[in-house]
Design an enzyme around this catalytic site. Structure first.
Site, PDB file in Angstrom:
ATOM      1  N   SER A 192      13.876  26.922 -11.390  1.00  0.00           N
ATOM      2  CA  SER A 192      14.892  25.875 -11.511  1.00  0.00           C
ATOM      3  C   SER A 192      14.415  24.575 -10.870  1.00  0.00           C
ATOM      4  O   SER A 192      13.408  24.011 -11.287  1.00  0.00           O
ATOM      5  CB  SER A 192      16.197  26.382 -10.886  1.00  0.00           C
ATOM      6  OG  SER A 192      17.237  25.443 -10.977  1.00  0.00           O
ATOM      7  N   HIS A 395      20.111  31.559 -16.279  1.00  0.00           N
ATOM      8  CA  HIS A 395      19.318  30.833 -15.295  1.00  0.00           C
ATOM      9  C   HIS A 395      18.928  31.692 -14.099  1.00  0.00           C
ATOM     10  O   HIS A 395      17.856  31.507 -13.517  1.00  0.00           O
ATOM     11  CB  HIS A 395      20.106  29.613 -14.827  1.00  0.00           C
ATOM     12  CG  HIS A 395      19.270  28.540 -14.220  1.00  0.00           C
ATOM     13  ND1 HIS A 395      18.312  27.839 -14.927  1.00  0.00           N
ATOM     14  CD2 HIS A 395      19.239  28.026 -12.966  1.00  0.00           C
ATOM     15  CE1 HIS A 395      17.743  26.947 -14.144  1.00  0.00           C
ATOM     16  NE2 HIS A 395      18.276  27.045 -12.938  1.00  0.00           N
TER      17      HIS A 395
END
Length: 420
Positions: A192, A395
């Site tokens: 991320s 994610h």
């Protein structure tokens, strides 16, 4: 819960007005309230997680791994905590070993790499594969709220975004690792925001890039034009957030520790984890099939780990301006003061020359597949040495997924080994 919150998020995407966003917030609140009521009416589950409140070194020691904590000071005075697993359970603690640095994502910490069991956590798997494993913590998170002169209770401490993380924190940590280990190059794996730090830091600082032999990007983020979830919702009221930050002095963007402790120890188990699920996946993607749901209270106990409100505003600006650029101070005069330009400078990641592996997910709210395609198109031919897409991954599956060890980490570790 998920259907209610997803409907709320979709309503913010279908219009650009604030009113639907207010209604959406009410719907989100209803979802969380439903989880809260369920928590109060459900008997407490018997399951007790001994790792629920352990810090990163405690998570490492719990499974018998050696744990070290290093403190490094940046050029602007921030004191960052780095955690190290110098060797695995069955490897010679002396002698040379390849070195890898793991960098967490937005609102996360070093704990993210060691929260699952040893056969599922990338930090432990790398150590047992013969690596000297280092895990960074950026300024402002749970482990890095120290400074040589600034007080974290004052607003001045929180005047940073991912600009400083990429351009100052990252080289500080890499230089410390190289100094401590004596190696010429290390491997870098980010998740991320950790990938964004790599794309920015390595493209802007050629000397730094030469110290890295391979870059593994899990849920890679650069441009976020197609982002969904919380970041898109925050973008709608970004000016209001900035004003409230100034007026109320809310400089840290996190959940208060007392509230999070109450949630993870009392409410989440009673609500069969639905309350914590709603909060965790509001900005990440809803599919939880790849997660061990009994560990959701543990995940929520460590994440969110905190960042600055300015950093969140910067993320919202990326969506607003559809540009990968430095923080916008809001006026031409303010930008001129900081950049000698009326507009914030744009980043050019096409200068990245480092062998890079991209691992992306189809259910990822923050690293949308369309933005990952754009990212790959910005890089020079030959830079991307591996590009893998997992249609069902959100994610967080890249760091917490129960099958990530087989589907991702096996190939990733092989790639890192081949790069030594």
């Amino acid at each position: 819960y998920h259907r209610i919150v997803r409907k709320a998020v979709v309503s913010t995407q279908s219009t650009g007005t604030v009113l639907p966003f207010v209604l959406a917030l009410r719907m989100v609140s209803l979802a969380l309230l439903a989880g809260l009521l369920s928590a109060l009416l459900t008997p407490t589950l018997a399951f007790h997680d001994p790792e629920l409140t352990l810090p990163t070194p405690g998570l490492m020691s719990y499974w018998g791994y050696p744990a070290e904590c290093h403190w490094v000071t940046t050029s602007d005075g921030y004191i960052l905590a780095m955690h190290r697993i110098p060797h695995g359970l069955h490897h010679n603690p002396t002698g040379p070993r390849p070195v890898v640095l793991l960098q967490h994502g937005l609102e996360d910490s070093s704990a993210t790499w060691v929260m699952n069991t040893p056969d599922q956590s990338l930090g432990f798997l790398l150590a047992d594969a013969g690596f000297d494993v280092w895990m960074g913590n950026v300024r402002g998170n749970t482990y890095s709220k120290n400074h040589t002169t600034l007080n974290p209770r004052k607003s001045k401490f929180w005047e940073f975004t991912f600009d400083e993380m990429a351009l100052i924190d990252l080289p500080t940590m890499i230089n410390h690792v190289i100094k401590q280990t004596g190696v010429e190059t290390i491997s870098y794996i980010g998740h991320s925001q950790g990938t964004l730090m790599g794309f920015l830091g390595f493209s802007q600082n050629k000397n730094l890039a030469r110290k890295v032999n391979v870059f593994g990007a899990l849920a890679p983020v650069a441009r976020i034009t197609h982002v969904e979830g919380l970041i898109r919702a925050l973008n709608i009221i970004e000016p209001e957030i900035e004003e409230l930050t100034k007026i109320l002095g809310v400089n840290e963007f996190t959940v208060p520790s007392w509230l999070m402790e109450t949630m993870v120890t009392l409410l989440c188990p009673r609500a069969k984890h639905a309350l914590c699920e709603n909060l965790l996946f509001l900005g990440c993607g809803w599919d939880t099939t790849n997660l061990n749901e009994t560990l959701i209270p543990r995940y929520a106990g460590h994440c969110p780990a905190g960042t600055s409100s300015r950093n969140i505003i910067h993320w919202a600006q990326l969506l607003r301006d559809r540009q990968l650029q430095r923080f916008d101070y809001g006026t031409p005069d303010a930008n001129m003061k900081h950049y000698n330009s009326t507009d914030p400078p744009k980043y050019d990641i096409s200068d990245l020359d480092l062998p890079t592996a991209l691992f992306a997910g189809g259910n990822d709210f923050l690293a949308d597949p369309r933005d990952v395609v754009w990212l790959q198109g910005q890089l020079k031919p030959g830079v991307v040495v591996k590009n893998v897409f997992y249609d069902d991954y959100n994610h967080l599956d890249f760091v917490w997924g129960i099958d990530a060890n087989v589907r991702i980490y096996k190939d990733l570790i092989a790639l890192v080994k081949a790069s030594q």
